[in-house]
Motif scaffolding. Structure first.
Motif, PDB file in Angstrom:
ATOM      1  N   UNK A 208     -42.215 -33.938  42.788  1.00 45.80           N
ATOM      2  CA  UNK A 208     -41.795 -35.263  42.348  1.00 45.80           C
ATOM      3  C   UNK A 208     -41.033 -35.968  43.461  1.00 45.80           C
ATOM      4  N   UNK A 209     -40.165 -35.236  44.106  1.00 43.09           N
ATOM      5  CA  UNK A 209     -39.387 -35.823  45.194  1.00 43.09           C
ATOM      6  C   UNK A 209     -40.322 -36.349  46.285  1.00 43.09           C
ATOM      7  N   UNK A 210     -41.360 -35.604  46.561  1.00 42.77           N
ATOM      8  CA  UNK A 210     -42.304 -36.016  47.597  1.00 42.77           C
ATOM      9  C   UNK A 210     -43.114 -37.224  47.164  1.00 42.77           C
ATOM     10  N   UNK A 211     -43.542 -37.224  45.903  1.00 48.95           N
ATOM     11  CA  UNK A 211     -44.294 -38.383  45.390  1.00 48.95           C
ATOM     12  C   UNK A 211     -43.430 -39.638  45.490  1.00 48.95           C
ATOM     13  N   UNK A 212     -42.149 -39.478  45.193  1.00 50.27           N
ATOM     14  CA  UNK A 212     -41.254 -40.632  45.238  1.00 50.27           C
ATOM     15  C   UNK A 212     -41.028 -41.150  46.655  1.00 50.27           C
ATOM     16  N   UNK A 213     -41.270 -40.292  47.631  1.00 54.98           N
ATOM     17  CA  UNK A 213     -41.091 -40.721  49.015  1.00 54.98           C
ATOM     18  C   UNK A 213     -42.327 -41.465  49.544  1.00 54.98           C
ATOM     19  N   UNK A 214     -43.408 -41.381  48.817  1.00 59.35           N
ATOM     20  CA  UNK A 214     -44.625 -42.056  49.286  1.00 59.35           C
ATOM     21  C   UNK A 214     -44.468 -43.565  49.201  1.00 59.35           C
ATOM     22  N   UNK A 215     -45.228 -44.252  50.026  1.00 55.28           N
ATOM     23  CA  UNK A 215     -45.284 -45.711  49.909  1.00 55.28           C
ATOM     24  C   UNK A 215     -45.851 -46.075  48.540  1.00 55.28           C
ATOM     25  N   UNK A 216     -45.492 -47.263  48.082  1.00 55.08           N
ATOM     26  CA  UNK A 216     -45.926 -47.681  46.739  1.00 55.08           C
ATOM     27  C   UNK A 216     -47.443 -47.620  46.595  1.00 55.08           C
ATOM     28  N   UNK A 217     -48.167 -48.075  47.584  1.00 57.42           N
ATOM     29  CA  UNK A 217     -49.627 -48.074  47.497  1.00 57.42           C
ATOM     30  C   UNK A 217     -50.161 -46.666  47.296  1.00 57.42           C
ATOM     31  N   UNK A 218     -49.556 -45.717  47.983  1.00 52.77           N
ATOM     32  CA  UNK A 218     -50.020 -44.339  47.874  1.00 52.77           C
ATOM     33  C   UNK A 218     -49.656 -43.746  46.509  1.00 52.77           C
ATOM     34  N   UNK A 219     -48.439 -44.043  46.044  1.00 59.27           N
ATOM     35  CA  UNK A 219     -48.021 -43.527  44.736  1.00 59.27           C
ATOM     36  C   UNK A 219     -48.953 -44.022  43.638  1.00 59.27           C
ATOM     37  N   UNK A 220     -49.310 -45.283  43.734  1.00 61.07           N
ATOM     38  CA  UNK A 220     -50.189 -45.867  42.712  1.00 61.07           C
ATOM     39  C   UNK A 220     -51.510 -45.113  42.660  1.00 61.07           C
ATOM     40  N   UNK A 221     -52.077 -44.890  43.813  1.00 57.15           N
ATOM     41  CA  UNK A 221     -53.392 -44.254  43.856  1.00 57.15           C
ATOM     42  C   UNK A 221     -53.306 -42.794  43.427  1.00 57.15           C
ATOM     43  N   UNK A 222     -52.264 -42.117  43.845  1.00 63.46           N
ATOM     44  CA  UNK A 222     -52.084 -40.725  43.416  1.00 63.46           C
ATOM     45  C   UNK A 222     -52.000 -40.661  41.889  1.00 63.46           C
TER      46      UNK A 222
END
Lengths: 159, 373
Positions: A100-114
Motif C-alpha cells: 500500500x505504501x508503494x502504491x501511494x508513492x506512485x504518480x496519480x496516473x499510475x495509481x489509477x491504472x493499477x
C-alpha cells in the motif's frame, strides 16, 4: 431539473460507492479527501442530465468523474496537508503494508491504472476508453507502474 | 499479484455509511442548484487571429500581452508509436527467476522469442515422481468465463487453445514432460488456462506482459503464475488458491533489420486556439492543430491531461484553479479540431459554489498571465 430520483441515487451509491471511494483514495491517498470526492461524484451524478442505458455506463461515468475530481484536487490549493500516519487500515503482514505504501508513492496516473486493471479488472482497452487515451499509452503506463512497484518492493526484499 | 491488490484495496473503506453519503450528496446538490440560480453570466473570448499570428511569426506568446502560449498549455500530444513498422525481437535470456514448483511438478521456462505482434514463450512442466505427463488422463473442455470465446482441450498429450490474440500448444517430450508454447498476441493482457490432469489440475496463469524501454535497451517482461491446485477454475478465481509461483523472465532483444523502432516518443504540435468560453461553473476551450507527417491511422494522439498549471485570475488577485477536462476531437484531412472543457470551482465548508466570472480578468497558464478582454 435532474432526471435522477433519490431512490436511484441511493441504488447507485450502494452499487458503486466502494469503487468510487477506492479509486479516489488511490489517487489522493487519504480518506478525508477520498470521502469528499465520493460525495462530489455522486452529487454530480444526481444533478447530471446525462441519461444512462445501462448500469455499466453509470460506473464508467462515475470513474471518469472521480478521476477528474481527484486530479483536480491534487492540483488545487484545497488539498488538506496532513500526516498520513494516522491511516487506520489493518494489515495482515508487513508486505501488505509495504505494498500500500508503494502504491501511494506512485504518480496519480499510475495509481489509477493499477487500480482499474488489478482491482476493477478492466482490460487495457477498456481503461483506454475510460481515460480517453490509447491502449498503447495505458499499456506503457501499466508496465512502468509495475516496474516502479517492483523496484520499490524489491528494495525492501518484499517482492 | 492480483489477489494481493484485491486484498489490499478491500481494506480501503470509507468511514461514512451509505445513508450519510446519500445525505451529503443530496445536500451538496441542493447547494449547487441554489448557487446556479443566482449567477448567469457568459464571457466568451475570441483570440484566433492573434494566435495564428504569433505562431506564424515564431514569437513566443508569453512575451505578447493577451496571447496564449500554446505549447506550454498543451505540452506534447502525439505519441509517435508507429505500429506499422516491422521489427524482430531476438535475444538470449538473462535474469531468469523461477520460483515455481510444488510437491508433484516442476516448471521451467525454456525460452522466449517473438516479433512485433506476438511473444512466444516455452514452458516445460514435468512430474517430480519421474512419471510421464502422458499418463495423466484427458480432461473436459472448459469454458473460460472471462474470455468467453476461449476453449481449451486436451487431446493425446497435446493442448491447444484458440483465441483471436492468444494460443498455446503442449507437446509431450520423450522424457515425459510437457512443453507448452505460448503465443501471446499483443492485445491480450492475461488469461487463465486450465488443463485437467488426474488428481491434479494445473492452472497456468499468464499474469501479464509488457514493454519497458530505457537507455539500456528495450525489455520485454512476462509474468507467468503456475498454480497447482485441485480446485476448479471458478473456485480458483473466487477464492484463495494454493500458493502461486512466479516466473519472471527478461530479455534484451536485438532489433533486427533497418526499420526504425519508435517506442512512444512524444512530439509537440503547434496549436491554434480559436475560442475560450468562461461560464460560472465551467468553461470551454477550442482550437486546432495540424497532424502533418503524423497520420491519424499510424500514430497515437495523446490526451490533453498534461501537467499544466492553469488558473483564472480575479480582479482582487484570487487564483481559481482550472482543470483541463474532457475533450472532443474531429479530424478533417490533416487538421484536427478540438473542444476541451475547463473545469473550476470554489468551495467553502465543503460546499461548491459557482464563480462570479465578471470578476475574472485574466487566465494564467504555467506561470504566464494573459488578460482576458
Amino acid at each position: 431539473m435532474n432526471s435522477m430520483t433519490e431512490a436511484q441515487l441511493e441504488h447507485y451509491i450502494l452499487q458503486y460507492r466502494a469503487t468510487v471511494f477506492r479509486l479516489a483514495y488511490s489517487i489522493v491517498k487519504n480518506r478525508e479527501d477520498a470521502d469528499d470526492i465520493t460525495q462530489d461524484a455522486f452529487m454530480r451524478l444526481y444533478i447530471s442530465e446525462v441519461s444512462f442505458e445501462r448500469d455499466d455506463n453509470v460506473k464508467a461515468w462515475l470513474i471518469r468523474v472521480t478521476i477528474n475530481l481527484a486530479k483536480d484536487l491534487l492540483k488545487s490549493g484545497w488539498r488538506r496537508h496532513r500526516a498520513e500516519l494516522t491511516e487506520d487500515i489493518p494489515f495482515e503482514s508487513r508486505r501488505e503494508e509495504q505494498l500500500l505504501d508503494s502504491v501511494k508513492k506512485l504518480k496519480a496516473d499510475y495509481s489509477i491504472i493499477i487500480y482499474l486493471f488489478y482491482y476493477e479488472r478492466y482490460t487495457v482497452n477498456e481503461i483506454a476508453q475510460l481515460r480517453n487515451t490509447t491502449s498503447a499509452a495505458v499499456r506503457t503506463k501499466l508496465t512502468r507502474a509495475r516496474a516502479q512497484l517492483r523496484k520499490m518492493l524489491s528494495k525492501e526484499d518484499l517482492f | 499479484m492480483r489477489k494481493e491488490y484485491n486484498r489490499l484495496f478491500d481494506k480501503i473503506t470509507s468511514s461514512m455509511s451509505d445513508k450519510e453519503l446519500l445525505e451529503a450528496a443530496l445536500r451538496k446538490a441542493e447547494n449547487m442548484k441554489s448557487e446556479k440560480k443566482t449567477i448567469n453570466i457568459r464571457k466568451p473570448i475570441i483570440i484566433a487571429c492573434a494566435a495564428v499570428a504569433v505562431l506564424a511569426c515564431g514569437v513566443t506568446a508569453a512575451a505578447v500581452t493577451g496571447l496564449l502560449d500554446f505549447d506550454t498549455l498543451f505540452g506534447n500530444r502525439i505519441v509517435a508509436e508507429n505500429e506499422q513498422l516491422g521489427y524482430e525481437l531476438i535475444g538470449d535470456a538473462h535474469d531468469v527467476v523461477i520460483t515455481c514448483s510444488d510437491n508433484n511438478y516442476n516448471v521451467a521456462l525454456n525460452g522466449v522469442t517473438g516479433n512485433a505482434n506476438t511473444i512466444i514463450a516455452s514452458v516445460e512442466v514435468s512430474r517430480k515422481d519421474g512419471g510421464s505427463m502422458s499418463e495423466l488422463s484427458r480432461s473436459h473442455d472448459i469454458s473460460m468465463p472471462d474470455f468467453r470465446d476461449v476453449k481449451l482441450s486436451y487431446d493425446n498429450g497435446a493442448v491447444d487453445a484458440k483465441h483471436l490474440n492468444l494460443g498455446y500448444e503442449g507437446e509431450i517430450t520423450d522424457k515425459g514432460s510437457v512443453i507448452y508454447t505460448f503465443e501471446i498476441g499483443m492485445q491480450r493482457e492475461d488469461f487463465v488456462s486450465d488443463v485437467g490432469l488426474t488428481g491434479k489440475r494445473i492452472f497456468v496463469l499468464l499474469e501479464d506482459y509488457g514493454f519497458t524501454s530505457d537507455a539500456d535497451g528495450f525489455d520485454i517482461q512476462i509474468e507467468f503464475t503456475y498454480i497447482p491446485s485441485e480446485k476448479s477454475l471458478e473456485q480458483l478465481v473466487a477464492a484463495d488458491a494454493s500458493v502461486p509461483c512466479e516466473i519472471l523472465y527478461n530479455i534484451n532483444p536485438v532489433i533486427d533489420g533497418a526499420a526504425e523502432l519508435h517506442t512512444g516518443r512524444d512530439i509537440p504540435l503547434e496549436t491554434v486556439i480559436t475560442a475560450i468560453d468562461i461560464r460560472p461553473n465551467e468553461g470551454a476551450l477550442s482550437g486546432s492543430f495540424e497532424l502533418g507527417e503524423y497520420s491519424w491511422e499510424e500514430y497515437s494522439i495523446n490526451t490533453f491531461m498534461c501537467n499544466n498549471e492553469v488558473f483564472l485570475i480575479k480582479s482582487d488577485g484570487t487564483e481559481i484553479p482550472v482543470f483541463l477536462g474532457g475533450y472532443n476531437m474531429h479530424r478533417d484531412g490533416d487538421t484536427v479540431t478540438f473542444t476541451m472543457s475547463l473545469e473550476y470551482r470554489l468551495m467553502s465548508e465543503a460546499t461548491e459554489h459557482a464563480i462570479d466570472i465578471s470578476a475574472v480578468t485574466a487566465i494564467s497558464i504555467n506561470g504566464a498571465e494573459y488578460p482576458l478582454a
